[in-house]
Design an enzyme around this catalytic site. Structure first.
Site, PDB file in Angstrom:
ATOM      1  N   GLN A  11       0.818  -1.214   0.000  1.00 14.13           N
ATOM      2  CA  GLN A  11       0.000   0.000   0.000  1.00 14.13           C
ATOM      3  C   GLN A  11       0.851   1.264   0.000  1.00 14.13           C
ATOM      4  OE1 GLN A  11      -2.646   0.168   3.373  1.00 14.13           O
ATOM      5  NE2 GLN A  11      -1.029  -0.085   4.872  1.00 14.13           N
ATOM      6  N   ASP A  35      13.826 -10.450  -2.934  1.00 18.28           N
ATOM      7  CA  ASP A  35      13.023 -10.967  -1.832  1.00 18.28           C
ATOM      8  C   ASP A  35      13.736 -10.698  -0.513  1.00 18.28           C
ATOM      9  OD1 ASP A  35      11.388 -12.288  -0.093  1.00 18.28           O
ATOM     10  OD2 ASP A  35      11.472 -14.222  -1.124  1.00 18.28           O
ATOM     11  N   ALA A  59       8.295  -4.633   4.252  1.00 20.01           N
ATOM     12  CA  ALA A  59       8.327  -5.022   5.665  1.00 20.01           C
ATOM     13  C   ALA A  59       7.406  -6.211   5.880  1.00 20.01           C
ATOM     14  CB  ALA A  59       7.889  -3.871   6.569  1.00 20.01           C
ATOM     15  N   THR A 100       8.018   2.343  12.429  1.00 23.29           N
ATOM     16  CA  THR A 100       6.676   2.304  12.991  1.00 23.29           C
ATOM     17  C   THR A 100       6.605   2.777  14.435  1.00 23.29           C
ATOM     18  OG1 THR A 100       4.909   0.724  13.607  1.00 23.29           O
ATOM     19  CG2 THR A 100       7.135  -0.108  13.580  1.00 23.29           C
ATOM     20  N   TYR A 124       6.842  -7.901  16.055  1.00 26.80           N
ATOM     21  CA  TYR A 124       6.868  -6.909  14.978  1.00 26.80           C
ATOM     22  C   TYR A 124       7.607  -5.653  15.421  1.00 26.80           C
ATOM     23  CZ  TYR A 124       5.160  -3.214  11.894  1.00 26.80           C
ATOM     24  OH  TYR A 124       5.081  -2.135  11.049  1.00 26.80           O
ATOM     25  N   LYS A 128      11.257  -4.367  13.935  1.00 26.05           N
ATOM     26  CA  LYS A 128      11.339  -3.056  13.282  1.00 26.05           C
ATOM     27  C   LYS A 128      12.340  -2.163  14.011  1.00 26.05           C
ATOM     28  CE  LYS A 128       9.392  -1.575  10.272  1.00 26.05           C
ATOM     29  NZ  LYS A 128       9.813  -1.526   8.838  1.00 26.05           N
ATOM     30  N   TRP A 149      -0.255   3.934  11.952  1.00 27.07           N
ATOM     31  CA  TRP A 149      -1.620   3.648  11.516  1.00 27.07           C
ATOM     32  C   TRP A 149      -1.794   3.886  10.008  1.00 27.07           C
ATOM     33  CZ3 TRP A 149      -5.772   5.320  15.652  1.00 27.07           C
ATOM     34  CH2 TRP A 149      -5.410   4.821  16.912  1.00 27.07           C
TER      35      TRP A 149
END
Length: 297
Positions: A11, A35, A59, A100, A124, A128, A149
């Site tokens: 996205q 990859d 990610a 994030t 996660y 990160k 978000w």
């Protein structure tokens, strides 16, 4: 400028393919070509392309599934950024990496600054955080942009989930005691493009860690209510009405991964470095809902 974009099918990557195409030769390889789940295979393709700029938008983002797949999350979120950082340093390239709000534990009462200590609560968030540290320690020309978000018209996200559920149900429970700033992928992509434009012009903003999120704040409950309200006013004819959304505590909606209660990010440093105003989170929500409406139509 030669630009390598990882995660171009996601996205955020979708929007970056739009916003970065003006600034040079853009290569956005698919997973079959590059990859990140196999960091040891990155060197050949990256060195062959020899980018001036690497934008890492790839990610492992399945937050709950990461609790059961920590090794894969580690490879994609920490080991691959480390390898990209070393390759960028070898090439004399700049590395722009996205992170994030999940690197924080969410117990703070104020928006988090870049200098605040990280205490991730999940696999996660930990992976990160480890990716951030690798990028900042191994590549001298780096930008790490933490955001929160994230949603958009492509891929799976909270906005699309709420719209789907609102078309199927007449009531919905949504968590009210986790707060942050919904940030559209198109906003992140446009700010990234501005940063890249400055780089190409030689007006290089200071390298380092920055927070990038929309202005304002809301809870997941407030975000869901705004989505349904805007969709209803646009005539989408959802079964669910905004008043039928019930606010519940996070304790009543257990998940495999613990989410931070406070995901607010202080963006003063980025706004000062680029001389920009970050719009309220509702602004881009309207645009994304319009995009989704056009696609569904």
């Amino acid at each position: 400028m030669r630009i390598l974009l990882t995660g171009g099918s996601g996205q955020l990557g979708f929007e970056l393919r739009r916003s970065l195409a003006l600034y040079g030769k853009l290569w956005a390889p698919g997973r079959d070509e590059l990859d990140l789940a196999h960091p040891d295979r990155l060197a050949g393709p990256v060195l062959g392309f020899a980018p001036d700029l690497i934008v890492n938008a790839a990610a492992y983002t399945a937050v709950d599934r990461a609790e059961a797949e920590p090794e894969l999350a580690e490879r994609v979120n920490a080991e691959a950024p480390s390898e990209l950082a070393n390759l960028a340093e070898h090439l004399g390239a700049t590395l722009l990496h996205f992170s994030t709000d999940y690197v924080f534990d969410g117990t703070g009462t104020e928006p988090y600054r870049e200098s605040d200590p990280t205490r991730p609560l999940s696999v996660y968030g930990r992976t990160k955080r480890d990716g951030e540290l690798a990028v900042m320690s191994e590549c001298s020309r780096h930008y790490v942009l933490r955001t929160s978000w994230v949603y958009g018209s492509v891929g799976g996200n909270f906005v699309k989930t709420i719209l789907r559920l609102a078309a199927q149900r007449d009531t919905l429970n949504v968590v009210h005691d986790q707060v942050g700033a919904p940030t559209a992928a198109m906003l992140i992509a446009d700010v990234t493009a501005l940063l890249v434009a400055r780089l190409r012009e030689g007006r290089v903003p200071p390298y380092g860690l920055y927070h990038l999120a929309a202005a304002g704040e809301t809870s997941w409950y407030g975000f869901a209510s705004a989505i349904v309200d805007a969709a209803q006013r646009a005539g989408q004819g959802l079964l669910l009405q905004p008043g039928a959304i019930r606010a519940i505590p996070a304790a009543d909606y257990p998940t495999a991964a613990t989410r931070p209660a406070n995901s607010r990010l202080d963006t003063h440093k980025l706004r000062a470095a680029l001389g920009i105003v970050l719009p309220d989170w509702r602004h881009h929500l309207q645009l994304v809902l319009q995009q989704l409406s056009v696609r569904q139509g």
